[in-house]
Design an enzyme around this catalytic site. Sequence first.
Site, PDB file in Angstrom:
ATOM      1  N   THR A   1      11.648 -10.105  25.574  1.00  0.00           N
ATOM      2  CA  THR A   1      10.435  -9.293  24.962  1.00  0.00           C
ATOM      3  C   THR A   1      10.834  -8.944  23.553  1.00  0.00           C
ATOM      4  O   THR A   1      11.951  -8.826  23.213  1.00  0.00           O
ATOM      5  CB  THR A   1      10.251  -8.010  25.858  1.00  0.00           C
ATOM      6  OG1 THR A   1      11.251  -7.257  25.667  1.00  0.00           O
ATOM      7  CG2 THR A   1       9.867  -8.505  27.056  1.00  0.00           C
TER       8      THR A   1
ATOM      9  N   GLU B   1      11.302 -15.360  26.751  1.00  0.00           N
ATOM     10  CA  GLU B   1      12.451 -15.517  26.063  1.00  0.00           C
ATOM     11  C   GLU B   1      12.913 -14.206  25.386  1.00  0.00           C
ATOM     12  O   GLU B   1      13.617 -14.373  24.498  1.00  0.00           O
ATOM     13  CB  GLU B   1      12.325 -16.741  25.103  1.00  0.00           C
ATOM     14  CG  GLU B   1      12.244 -18.158  25.949  1.00  0.00           C
ATOM     15  CD  GLU B   1      12.397 -19.283  25.225  1.00  0.00           C
ATOM     16  OE1 GLU B   1      13.320 -19.335  24.454  1.00  0.00           O
ATOM     17  OE2 GLU B   1      12.006 -20.423  25.665  1.00  0.00           O
TER      18      GLU B   1
ATOM     19  N   GLN C   1     -11.970 -11.526  15.189  1.00  0.00           N
ATOM     20  CA  GLN C   1     -12.920 -10.460  14.496  1.00  0.00           C
ATOM     21  C   GLN C   1     -13.656 -11.023  13.380  1.00  0.00           C
ATOM     22  O   GLN C   1     -14.901 -10.867  13.158  1.00  0.00           O
ATOM     23  CB  GLN C   1     -12.042  -9.380  13.874  1.00  0.00           C
ATOM     24  CG  GLN C   1     -12.802  -8.063  13.611  1.00  0.00           C
ATOM     25  CD  GLN C   1     -13.213  -7.354  14.553  1.00  0.00           C
ATOM     26  OE1 GLN C   1     -13.009  -7.567  15.739  1.00  0.00           O
ATOM     27  NE2 GLN C   1     -14.011  -6.406  14.544  1.00  0.00           N
TER      28      GLN C   1
ATOM     29  N   GLN D   1     -15.295  -8.772  -0.026  1.00  0.00           N
ATOM     30  CA  GLN D   1     -13.678  -8.668  -0.308  1.00  0.00           C
ATOM     31  C   GLN D   1     -13.070  -8.067   1.023  1.00  0.00           C
ATOM     32  O   GLN D   1     -11.848  -8.486   1.213  1.00  0.00           O
ATOM     33  CB  GLN D   1     -13.625  -7.368  -1.423  1.00  0.00           C
ATOM     34  CG  GLN D   1     -12.248  -7.427  -2.078  1.00  0.00           C
ATOM     35  CD  GLN D   1     -12.300  -6.549  -3.222  1.00  0.00           C
ATOM     36  OE1 GLN D   1     -12.329  -5.295  -3.109  1.00  0.00           O
ATOM     37  NE2 GLN D   1     -11.556  -7.100  -4.352  1.00  0.00           N
TER      38      GLN D   1
HETATM   39  C1  LIG Z   1       4.609 -17.741  31.396  1.00  0.00           C
HETATM   40  C2  LIG Z   1       5.973 -17.216  31.569  1.00  0.00           C
HETATM   41  C3  LIG Z   1       6.931 -18.432  31.127  1.00  0.00           C
HETATM   42  C4  LIG Z   1       8.285 -18.024  31.496  1.00  0.00           C
HETATM   43  N1  LIG Z   1       9.044 -18.909  31.647  1.00  0.00           N
HETATM   44  C5  LIG Z   1      10.599 -18.756  31.963  1.00  0.00           C
HETATM   45  C6  LIG Z   1      11.390 -19.830  32.205  1.00  0.00           C
HETATM   46  O1  LIG Z   1      10.949 -21.091  32.087  1.00  0.00           O
HETATM   47  N2  LIG Z   1      12.827 -19.546  32.545  1.00  0.00           N
HETATM   48  C7  LIG Z   1      13.257 -18.319  32.565  1.00  0.00           C
HETATM   49  O2  LIG Z   1      14.289 -17.753  33.105  1.00  0.00           O
HETATM   50  N3  LIG Z   1      12.094 -17.142  32.666  1.00  0.00           N
HETATM   51  C8  LIG Z   1      10.766 -17.445  32.251  1.00  0.00           C
HETATM   52  N4  LIG Z   1      10.018 -16.409  32.149  1.00  0.00           N
HETATM   53  C9  LIG Z   1      10.486 -15.098  32.309  1.00  0.00           C
HETATM   54  C10 LIG Z   1      10.419 -14.110  31.053  1.00  0.00           C
HETATM   55  O3  LIG Z   1      11.498 -14.597  30.213  1.00  0.00           O
HETATM   56  C11 LIG Z   1      10.443 -12.693  31.518  1.00  0.00           C
HETATM   57  O4  LIG Z   1       9.167 -12.243  31.993  1.00  0.00           O
HETATM   58  C12 LIG Z   1      10.830 -11.863  30.154  1.00  0.00           C
HETATM   59  O5  LIG Z   1      12.329 -11.782  30.008  1.00  0.00           O
HETATM   60  C13 LIG Z   1      10.736 -10.043  30.682  1.00  0.00           C
HETATM   61  O6  LIG Z   1      11.235 -10.065  31.862  1.00  0.00           O
HETATM   62  P1  LIG Z   1      10.359  -9.348  32.838  1.00  0.00           P
HETATM   63  O7  LIG Z   1       8.992  -9.810  33.261  1.00  0.00           O
HETATM   64  O8  LIG Z   1      11.191  -9.046  34.060  1.00  0.00           O
HETATM   65  O9  LIG Z   1      10.131  -7.661  32.329  1.00  0.00           O
HETATM   66  P2  LIG Z   1      11.048  -6.404  32.524  1.00  0.00           P
HETATM   67  O10 LIG Z   1      12.436  -6.850  32.004  1.00  0.00           O
HETATM   68  O11 LIG Z   1      10.665  -5.996  33.809  1.00  0.00           O
HETATM   69  O12 LIG Z   1      10.201  -5.470  31.311  1.00  0.00           O
HETATM   70  C14 LIG Z   1       9.255  -4.770  31.499  1.00  0.00           C
HETATM   71  C15 LIG Z   1       9.071  -4.105  29.996  1.00  0.00           C
HETATM   72  O13 LIG Z   1      10.223  -3.224  29.891  1.00  0.00           O
HETATM   73  C16 LIG Z   1      10.664  -3.393  28.551  1.00  0.00           C
HETATM   74  N5  LIG Z   1      12.254  -3.175  28.699  1.00  0.00           N
HETATM   75  C17 LIG Z   1      13.183  -3.465  29.423  1.00  0.00           C
HETATM   76  N6  LIG Z   1      14.408  -3.144  29.446  1.00  0.00           N
HETATM   77  C18 LIG Z   1      14.247  -2.489  28.209  1.00  0.00           C
HETATM   78  C19 LIG Z   1      15.172  -2.005  27.324  1.00  0.00           C
HETATM   79  N7  LIG Z   1      16.434  -1.753  27.817  1.00  0.00           N
HETATM   80  N8  LIG Z   1      14.799  -1.050  26.000  1.00  0.00           N
HETATM   81  C20 LIG Z   1      13.556  -1.180  26.087  1.00  0.00           C
HETATM   82  N9  LIG Z   1      12.563  -1.903  26.730  1.00  0.00           N
HETATM   83  C21 LIG Z   1      13.180  -2.436  27.635  1.00  0.00           C
HETATM   84  C22 LIG Z   1      10.220  -4.992  28.270  1.00  0.00           C
HETATM   85  O14 LIG Z   1      10.537  -4.927  26.866  1.00  0.00           O
HETATM   86  C23 LIG Z   1       8.782  -4.875  28.785  1.00  0.00           C
HETATM   87  O15 LIG Z   1       8.041  -4.314  28.143  1.00  0.00           O
HETATM   88  C24 LIG Z   1       8.749 -16.768  31.763  1.00  0.00           C
HETATM   89  C25 LIG Z   1       7.644 -15.635  31.784  1.00  0.00           C
HETATM   90  C26 LIG Z   1       6.490 -16.114  31.853  1.00  0.00           C
HETATM   91  C27 LIG Z   1       5.301 -14.902  32.036  1.00  0.00           C
END
Ligand SMILES: Cc1cc2nc3c(=O)[nH]c(=O)nc-3n(C[C@H](O)[C@H](O)[C@H](O)COP(=O)(O)OP(=O)(O)OC[C@H]3O[C@@H](n4cnc5c(N)ncnc54)[C@H](O)[C@@H]3O)c2cc1C
Length: 385
Positions: free
Chosen positions: A368, A366, A339, A282
């Site tokens: 977080t 797109e 798991q 279960q």
């Molecule tokens: C494989 C991959 C493909 C991607 N493809 C594209 C693409 O085609 N085009 C494009 O333009 N981008 C692309 N990205 C970028 C992606 O959209 C960003 O990585 C994402 O939006 C997060 O930005 P960052 O990595 O700078 O993190 P950061 O903005 O530095 O965030 C770090 C942490 O802080 C948190 N945080 C930030 N601000 C706040 C807040 N106000 N309140 C609470 N928490 C917060 C975030 O949630 C996260 O946990 C891609 C990324 C990856 C890894």
Amino acid sequence: MDLSLTEDQAMIQQMAQKFAQSELAPVAQKLDSCGDRALFLSNLKQLAELGFMGLNVSEQYGGAQAGSVVFSLAITEIAKACASTAVTMSVTNMVGEVIQAVANQVQKEKYLPKLCSGEYAAGGFCLTESGAGSDPSSMKTSAVLNDGHWILNGAKQFITSAEFAGIFVVWAVTDPLAPRGKGISCFLVEANTPGLSISAAEDKMGQKASVTNEVVFNDCRIPQGALMGELNQGFKVAMTELAGGRIGVGSLALGIGLAAIDYAREYVTQRQQFGKKIADFQGIQWMLADAYTDLEASRLLLMNAADKKERALPFSKEASMAKLFASEKVNKVCYTALQLMGGAGYIKEYPLERFARDARITSIYEGTSEIQRIIIARELLKEIN
Ligand SMILES: Cc1cc2nc3c(=O)[nH]c(=O)nc-3n(C[C@H](O)[C@H](O)[C@H](O)COP(=O)(O)OP(=O)(O)OC[C@H]3O[C@@H](n4cnc5c(N)ncnc54)[C@H](O)[C@@H]3O)c2cc1C
């Protein structure tokens, strides 16, 4: 309320499923481990020929004009087989949609048929920078009008499919003195433009067959007519388009989750311990029940957001809720599925470890999960003000 699919929606879903299971699933593990680019590109070409690169683009420009619900269904089916292919398809569709939404007639006629037909292997969406991720309004890439040309300088980070893309939608600052987000414009930049260079692909945790590169603009000269939409109004365009893209990422997450848990469900009906199938315990059954319930809830949230978008109703809150829920739950579902398979789940001979790696990024790109919560809360509070 009728939640059933139309005949056309069901037919395209089946087409996606057939292609995904016959062409993509058998090679997904290989693509993940060796990144055979020729094979990956040939799969993209076939997807375009089936109409999957312009699902929401008008037939007038070579698109399938099939709607947002079909887009969601198709991405889920493709992601069940290969998440790397699904993300490439999702971003390319997003590029097509933004061009259709804001470009002028000449731009639409020039670029959309190439994107939809597969003449361009993919489209690139250039928003993120090293200093501007969750807060893209703080971008630094600039565009300056000079003698009938825009000169772009700056760098865009983590751009999906950059080295395969034929056309880029690029956001840049056109009025550095304007308040936050009010001085950004959107441009169409062809891949072979002098001054545009693409760095080597990032070595990622998952979705390894999809390439992710930095795109650098160094005095990159593009025609004045490459501006897309209104001057200084580009930030709104990006935010609107990202809402649609979130339906794509949520649908992709759902596909990975279904693939993982379906695989594990099969396994638990075969695997025996303590003299019986482990599916008879279960504790195991409850794990399956919770995982499928989470995925069904994801599906319903996604269908709701896609349906609202298709009917031109506000859908940004719904898309963020769907993306937040589906992308958080897929990580939990992959954990459960792995798991359920015990040690076998951790071994590369089985696809579970790939599913778990592929799922991880869905709660990051797109926007977080934290950013989705900000969007949802903002919309909720707006409703009472
Ligand atoms: C494989 C991959 C493909 C991607 N493809 C594209 C693409 O085609 N085009 C494009 O333009 N981008 C692309 N990205 C970028 C992606 O959209 C960003 O990585 C994402 O939006 C997060 O930005 P960052 O990595 O700078 O993190 P950061 O903005 O530095 O965030 C770090 C942490 O802080 C948190 N945080 C930030 N601000 C706040 C807040 N106000 N309140 C609470 N928490 C917060 C975030 O949630 C996260 O946990 C891609 C990324 C990856 C890894």
